[in-house]
Every structure is written in structure tokens, then in C-alpha cells.
Enzyme design. Structure first.
Site, PDB file in Angstrom:
ATOM      1  CG  HIS A   1      -9.112   8.090  16.384  1.00 22.32           C
ATOM      2  ND1 HIS A   1      -7.794   7.670  16.348  1.00 22.32           N
ATOM      3  CD2 HIS A   1      -9.342   8.422  17.675  1.00 22.32           C
ATOM      4  CE1 HIS A   1      -7.272   7.754  17.549  1.00 22.32           C
ATOM      5  NE2 HIS A   1      -8.179   8.209  18.377  1.00 22.32           N
TER       6      HIS A   1
ATOM      7  CG  ASP B   1      -5.810   7.209  13.553  1.00 21.48           C
ATOM      8  OD1 ASP B   1      -6.750   7.966  13.237  1.00 21.48           O
ATOM      9  OD2 ASP B   1      -5.608   6.830  14.731  1.00 21.48           O
TER      10      ASP B   1
ATOM     11  CB  ILE C   1       0.374 -11.868   1.648  1.00 24.66           C
ATOM     12  CG1 ILE C   1       0.044 -10.614   2.484  1.00 24.66           C
ATOM     13  CG2 ILE C   1       1.004 -11.505   0.323  1.00 24.66           C
ATOM     14  CD1 ILE C   1       1.239  -9.785   2.874  1.00 24.66           C
TER      15      ILE C   1
ATOM     16  N   GLY D   1      -0.877  -6.009  -5.465  1.00 20.53           N
ATOM     17  CA  GLY D   1      -1.988  -6.770  -6.020  1.00 20.53           C
ATOM     18  C   GLY D   1      -1.956  -8.236  -5.653  1.00 20.53           C
ATOM     19  CB  VAL D   2      -0.158 -10.457  -3.694  1.00 23.19           C
ATOM     20  CG1 VAL D   2       0.591 -10.578  -4.995  1.00 23.19           C
ATOM     21  CG2 VAL D   2       0.614  -9.579  -2.707  1.00 23.19           C
TER      22      VAL D   2
ATOM     23  CG  ASN E   1      -2.586  10.521  26.598  1.00 25.10           C
ATOM     24  OD1 ASN E   1      -3.067  10.001  27.602  1.00 25.10           O
ATOM     25  ND2 ASN E   1      -1.609  11.407  26.654  1.00 25.10           N
ATOM     26  CB  SER E   2      -6.213  10.056  20.445  1.00 26.27           C
ATOM     27  OG  SER E   2      -6.514   8.729  20.759  1.00 26.27           O
TER      28      SER E   2
END
Length: 517
Positions: A148, A178, A312, A309-310, A252-253
Site C-alpha cells: 500500500h 501487502d 467457511i 474451494g469452500v 512506519n508502514s
């Protein structure tokens, strides 16, 4: 007036000094050659009065040179200056409009950064400057920061600790983790040592070095508060975040989170804040997750992940009771994608996944990072609970399609007549879906029943509402009002029942306990 008072005190101070001097002179007549001893510098360092506290100076001296400042120009300086006059920007803390910024997991852009998607913005692409931190992972110029920080940047500038500046190339960037991999044209650079984030435990000391608000190489320290945190505020379900109380702010990112050996164990990424500034809850991306992304970005420029492929959801006490389980551990399977690895492996709705390759799944948020860390084609062993009994299933993972989104929407179109009131013990008044409504929600013919009204108190308390679409009662599909009522009447008095509900673009089980009669 204060100046007059100060001036009036001077004669008093002078008189007092003369009086003291006179006393000293008289004393000198009675004790010849006597002198008042003066304080002299100590020949040895003073003893430590406070012992046992951590001192990070050696750590910072050794690893600090590998930390860099990152400045990303988005849209170019000249364009950004022109756009800034007519576009809403990130307000300073406390300024009017600051409260409108989302409170949960704020990103750390520099003040004055235009906010995308706000009224008055001429296009969807932000323009301005993004400030962040990074760290060097190879002597020949590879370094890491957050996705980002550099997302959409035209130019990325890197400033080293020795004040040299470089223009960086974005080798690759991954929004899900990220993480961004950058490259500068330099040799013989200081390198950050890579640690083991899996070995981190709550209570251990950690250190952050970064550029909050553009203040280069600022050092803060704290402890690990928790590991394996899910991120409910952003779509990063494949990252088990490290939570700390290290002071982190905008800028700080992308900076390193270090253990006491000076090894990087995480990349500082987000904070939980009601104010936009540090409030004691910070989050870092585990370095193991980041380096997995780095290896793929360096090799192919993109990151691929395994997919089961679920869909949940989390377990709770009511769901555990309805399924006859002694506890609420695991991930409850709500839906199975057609043709997916889960379907081929034999997974079913209402299965509870308890472990993957022996790694325990305590909460539903534990499962995506485990599966996502594996490559497509990987074989996994799933331990599940079905109808109260343990089962072992094997699956070969598919590839995650980042563009897949859940389909669906609010019920619309022509209305069919609603069922008579109280046709089932939950007080759910069903209504048949039209072909247009099913098509708009991506449902098959004879799939689902629309909720027209909720008259039962237990159903309302469970969260059912008008406009929900009931797809199944337990494992039994329902496609008509009559089928829904019949399945609900078949539930024993006072026993909890699990309804598979489509709401908007999501599908999940809702547990309701009927009122005993």
C-alpha cells in the site's frame, strides 16, 4: 509587570550575596588556609541505579543502517500539485474531517495524501506522495516495504541511512499479503537478517525502526501481544498478523519489526485506531509470509496461492450444540464451490474442519493462511467432524483466483404470495422466489426460499431478517415454502437448527433454537 518584579528582586539578591560573602570572610580569619571543596568529575562511571531493563542501543547500531525511507510519487509532482487544489486530502490528526476516515486499520500515508473515492475527486486514481519505510534484504539492492506504500506509484525514491538517494524499481507487489519487492542500483549494502516469525510468542520484546511522519530512523519498542490475528477490517485473510504494543504511526508502514537478536520477524503494516494515531494496538505481517511472497515475486512477478474451494464461518456455542460437538473449535463449511478441490475430496456442508496436515484449526480465520501458504497442486490431509464423527479426507489444492467474488444480491423482481403465518415453529414466513430473483442471485431453479417476515422471537434474536434467502435446513436443501416448513417442523422441540442463509453476497449458517411448546 513581570519585568518590574524581576528587576526589584535584583538588589535583594545582591545584598544577600554580600552578606554571605562577609560571613565567609569572617570564617576565613578563624580558620587560616581553609577552603570549601569543589565537585570534580568522577574518575569512574556512576553505578547503574536501575538494573534489568532492556537496552536496544547495540541492536539499533547494528541493524539501523539497513532501514530505509520510502517516498512514492503517485501521479507526478506537477500533476499532484494541480490536483491537490481541487481534491479532498488526508486531514491532519484533529482537523475537521479526520473523524470521517475509517477507524479500523488505518493506513499510514503522509499528510496531504488525496483520499480516493471521496466526493470531489476527478478520477479513481489518487495523486500525491505516500511516505513509508523499508529494509534491505540483499547487498545488491533488493528491499521490502508494504504494497500500500507503493501501490499506483509512478516514481519510488529510497533514502539510505547514509543520506544517499536512489530511484527504485517495483519488481512485484502483492495486495493480499501487502508486500512489495523493490530494487535499487547499488552494491555492498547493509543487509537485514531474516528471523523466524513462527517462533514468536506473546510477551517477547520487539523493536520497530521507521519514519513516522517523515522522522527517519525513529526507534520504538514493546512486546508481542498476540500472534495469528485475523484482520476483520481488510481483505487480507491469508495473513496471520503479529499484534504488538509497539508505537507505530503514519510513515512506519513497511518498516521492520525486530526481535532482540536484531532479526526481522515482521513488516509493520497497520494499526487499530479511533484517532488515526497510535493507540497501543499495532499489526505486522509475519516475515515467513512476506518471504514466501518475495520468492515468488522475484521469480515470476506475482504470487499464487492454494485454494480449497469452500466458504467457511466461525463456530460458536449454539452451532456446536446443533452439531452435537463438545466445543466450538474448527471452521464450519457453509458452501462448496462446484468443481473445487473440496468437492473432489468429498467435503460437505456442515463439515467442521479441525486440522490440515496435522496443524490444528481452532478458529475459522486459521484456515485461509494455512491453505494460502501452500502452492497449487499441494496435497493436504483434512481432519473433519461430520455428524459428530471424525473423518479423514485428502485433497489436492487448486489455484486461488483473486478475481472471484461471491455473487448475489437483495431479492428483487415480482413477488409470489407468502406462506400463512406460523406454518413452522420458528415463525419464519417464507415466500417463493421468482426465476428473475434466482437468476439475480446466481441460484439454480428450485433453490432457496425468500424470508418475507420473521415473527418468531428466537429467529429474530438469531439475526434472521426479511430479505434473507434460506438455502438449506441443516444439510437438506429447500426450494419451496412447503419444503422449508416441513424441514423446520421436523426439528425436535427445543433443539437448535442450523439454517444456510444467503444475504447480499455472502452465505453462512445461522443457528436458531426453537421455542419449546
Amino acid at each position: 509587570m513581570p519585568a518590574i518584579k524581576l528587576a526589584s528582586l535584583r538588589p535583594l539578591l545582591l545584598t544577600t550575596a554580600l552578606a554571605v560573602a562577609g560571613v565567609g570572610a569572617c570564617s576565613g580569619q578563624n580558620a587560616a588556609n581553609a577552603q570549601t571543596p569543589l565537585a570534580t568529575p568522577a574518575t569512574a562511571p556512576a553505578p547503574e541505579l536501575v538494573a534489568g531493563l532492556p537496552d536496544f542501543t547495540r541492536l539499533v547500531d547494528q541493524v539501523g543502517p539497513a532501514v530505509v525511507s520510502v517516498q512514492a510519487e503517485i501521479g507526478g509532482r506537477s500533476q499532484a500539485t494541480a490536483q491537490a487544489r481541487r481534491m479532498p486530502q488526508m486531514p491532519e490528526d484533529g482537523e475537521e474531517g479526520d473523524e470521517q476516515i475509517p477507524e479500523f486499520f488505518r493506513r499510514f500515508f503522509g499528510p496531504g495524501m488525496p483520499m480516493p473515492g471521496m466526493p470531489g475527486m476527478p478520477d479513481a486514481r489518487p495523486r500525491g506522495t505516500s511516505l513509508g519505510t523499508g529494509f534491505i534484504i540483499s547487498a545488491d539492492g533488493y528491499l521490502l516495504t508494504n504494497h500500500h506504500v507503493v501501490d499506483g506509484a509512478d516514481t519510488v525514491r529510497i533514502k539510505l541511512s547514509d543520506r544517499r538517494e536512489f530511484t527504485a524499481k517495483v519488481v512485484g507487489s502483492d495486495p493480499q499479503s501487502d508486500v512489495a519487492l523493490l530494487k535499487i542500483d547499488a552494491k555492498g549494502l547493509p543487509v537485514m537478517r531474516i528471523g523466524d516469525s513462527d517462533a514468536l510468542k506473546p510477551g517477547q520484546w520487539v523493536v520497530a525502526i521507521g519514519s513516522p511522519f517523515g522522522l527517519d530512523h525513529s526507534v520504538t519498542a514493546g512486546i508481542v501481544s498476540a500472534v495469528g490475528r485475523a484482520n476483520p477490517g481488510a481483505d487480507q485473510r491469508y495473513v496471520p498478523f503479529i499484534q504488538t504494543d509497539v508505537a507505530i504511526n503514519r510513515g512506519n508502514s513497511g518498516g521492520p519489526l525486530l526481535d532482540t537478536r536484531g532479526q526481522v520477524v515482521g513488516i509493520n503494516s497497520q494499526i487499530f485506531s479511533n484517532s488515526g494515531g497510535y493507540m497501543g494496538v499495532s499489526f505486522a505481517i509475519p516475515i515467513d509470509v512476506a518471504m514466501n511472497a518475495v520468492q515468488q515475486l522475484k521469480a515470476t512477478g506475482k504470487v499464487t496461492r492454494g485454494q480449497l474451494g469452500v466458504q467457511i464461518q466461525g463456530m460458536d456455542r449454539d452451532a456446536a450444540g446443533a452439531l452435537g460437538l463438545p466445543d466450538a473449535n474448527g471452521a464450519l463449511v457453509a458452501t462448496i464451490e462446484p468443481g473445487s478441490a473440496a468437492e473432489r475430496a468429498g467435503l460437505q456442508r456442515q463439515d467442521v474442519i479441525r486440522s490440515v496436515n496435522g496443524q490444528r484449526v481452532y478458529e475459522s480465520s486459521d484456515l485461509p493462511p494455512i491453505i494460502g501458504a501452500m502452492a497449487p497442486g499441494s496435497k493436504v490431509t483434512l481432519e473433519v467432524i461430520r455428524d459428530g464423527k471424525p473423518r479423514t479426507l485428502s485433497a489436492t489444492l487448486g489455484a486461488l483466483d483473486e478475481g472471484v467474488a461471491a455473487a448475489g444480491g437483495e431479492a428483487a423482481g415480482g413477488q409470489a404470495p407468502a406462506a400463512p403465518a406460523q406454518a413452522n415453529p420458528l415463525g419464519i414466513i417464507g415466500q417463493a422466489l421468482t426465476a428473475q430473483q434466482r437468476s439475480g442471485m446466481g441460484l439454480q431453479p428450485k433453490e432457496g426460499v425468500l424470508i418475507a417476515r420473521v415473527e418468531g422471537a428466537a429467529a429474530r434474536e438469531a439475526g434472521l431478517q426479511r430479505g434473507d434467502v434460506v438455502l438449506a435446513v441443516g444439510r437438506h436443501d429447500v426450494g419451496s415454502v412447503e419444503a422449508l416448513d416441513a424441514q423446520l417442523r421436523a426439528v425436535g422441540a427445543g433443539k437448535p437448527v442450523m439454517l444456510l442463509v444467503r444475504r447480499g453476497g455472502g452465505t453462512r449458517y445461522i443457528t436458531v433454537t426453537p421455542v419449546e411448546r
